[in-house]
Design an enzyme around this catalytic site. Sequence first.
Site, mmCIF file in Angstrom:
data_model
loop_
_atom_site.group_PDB
_atom_site.id
_atom_site.type_symbol
_atom_site.label_atom_id
_atom_site.label_comp_id
_atom_site.label_asym_id
_atom_site.label_seq_id
_atom_site.Cartn_x
_atom_site.Cartn_y
_atom_site.Cartn_z
ATOM 1 N N ASP A 260 0.829 -1.207 0.000
ATOM 2 C CA ASP A 260 0.000 0.000 0.000
ATOM 3 C C ASP A 260 0.865 1.259 0.000
ATOM 4 O O ASP A 260 0.357 2.359 -0.205
ATOM 5 C CB ASP A 260 -0.961 0.015 1.199
ATOM 6 C CG ASP A 260 -0.225 -0.191 2.511
ATOM 7 O OD1 ASP A 260 0.450 -1.216 2.653
ATOM 8 O OD2 ASP A 260 -0.319 0.684 3.392
ATOM 9 N N ASP A 270 4.625 7.795 1.443
ATOM 10 C CA ASP A 270 4.359 7.363 2.822
ATOM 11 C C ASP A 270 5.618 7.279 3.675
ATOM 12 O O ASP A 270 6.134 6.203 3.966
ATOM 13 C CB ASP A 270 3.575 6.046 2.845
ATOM 14 C CG ASP A 270 2.079 6.325 2.799
ATOM 15 O OD1 ASP A 270 1.700 7.514 2.678
ATOM 16 O OD2 ASP A 270 1.281 5.379 2.873
#
Length: 494
Positions: A260, A270
Amino acid sequence: MTGSTEKSTDSRVAGWRFDNTYTRLPEVLFAPARPAVVKAPKVSILNHALADQLGLDFRTLSSEAAANLFTGQDLPTGSLPIAQAYCGHQYGGFTMLGDGRAILLGEHRTPAGGLVDIQFKGSGPTRYSRNGDGRAALGPMLREYIISEAMAALGIPTTRSLAVATTGETVHRLMALPGAVLTRVAASHLRVGTFEYLGARRDEVTLRLLVDFAIDRHYPELADVPNKVFEFFRAVMDRQAALIARWQLVGFVHGVMNTDNVAISGETIDYGPCAFMNSYRLGTVFSSIDRNGRYAYGNQPAIGQWNLARLAESLLPILNPDRQQAIALANDALGEYPALFERYWHAGMRKKLGLQTEEPDDVELIQALLDWMESAKADFTTTFRTLASPSPPTTVGCHEPEFRAWHARWQLRLSREQEPLTRIHELMRTVNPAVIPRNHRVEEALAAAEERDDLSVLHRLLAALASPFDATPDIERYLAPPADDGDYRTFCGT
Ligand code: AMP
Ligand code: MG
């Protein structure tokens, strides 16, 4: 703010040009969302240089209007906030995830004509929050701001940070922390996990639409090629190989390479427990939760391939109607990855060592240096920067016979290059950074901001990180590795 100039109190202006193409995809892919109302919004840091590139201008906003904008209290004209659905393999295990603490405000059209995602991180719960509070703490959001901007200055594909604003509210983690919202800018937030989500639902119709969306956004040259899905996969693979090679070449450890957190665009995304390696060691791990070193520095290239295999699996049903043939195709493509990565890595390492030409023994020359660095615990960044300096190396360990032998061999190799040595050193200094976000300097900047509301330390650090290859006046402060980085640990950026 200032008394003399009239600032606008209307935060919706500033030059936004939203075109929210993702909201026109099937509804399974997202859920409407609304940033939470917060107590006392206040901007901590605003990236005017990035805003300029995006055709946005926040200089004319009052501080109150800016604070309302960057905490989602006032939505900019044309935004259509959603949370995106996705799954992911976290540490190898498959889970349903989604934007649990992020809200996509919309897609903004830049002066160059492209679309970028404008996303809040930490702006409250969404349909995908599960047990989470949807909030973020100031420290981790400033940390993402610092590291992502440092990566951008190093020329490494990355999401960017437009602003961090505090909410005036407390978030509860191991302790009570000041809440904050990061405004992130990304080529898109399509992840390997977005495709896994549709793969898991066996939703081939939406899967095809999403591949077309991704091609249109990131790989327009593939719009009309035969075997489009196959070529799309190979193109994503190529960008991941190139990206991870760039990480390896500066000693960046992402820390949480779950599927992800792998962007289809090829950007680094991220920033949680990431950090830059000091002394060279393949086993370098910073994340406190990565107990088995799955995402260690030296494992990143192989994990990249593992993550791409998850993307390939998700694409199987639309790769070929015959499952066996689809698997064969996916395996063929994945089989190209190791050589592809090596090509990027070797090309980058040659440049780091000032080699503009290729010789068969270069690979061994590179490896010999790395082997010495690992045994001597040499600082990765300092070693290369020292080699790029016209004066003879004086760093720790460089008087050891093993290093001297390697250095003599390297000098001999350089003598077969066309360019004079001064030019070679100059070129080396354009690829070997002097300044990286050293862990102790990042921590120092975060502590000042969190504990004393003092952002000057952070601004000073950001200024040095903005020109990582140049000898800026303030550079000395940021060169040295910490006295002892053996125990440095990062915690998950929640
Ligand atoms: P990350 O570790 O940031 O990649 O997040 C992994 C997943 O956990 C994503 O689906 C996030 O949206 C979710 N998540 C992380 N922190 C929170 C939070 N405070 N509240 C709700 N969801 C969260
Ligand atoms: Mg994530």
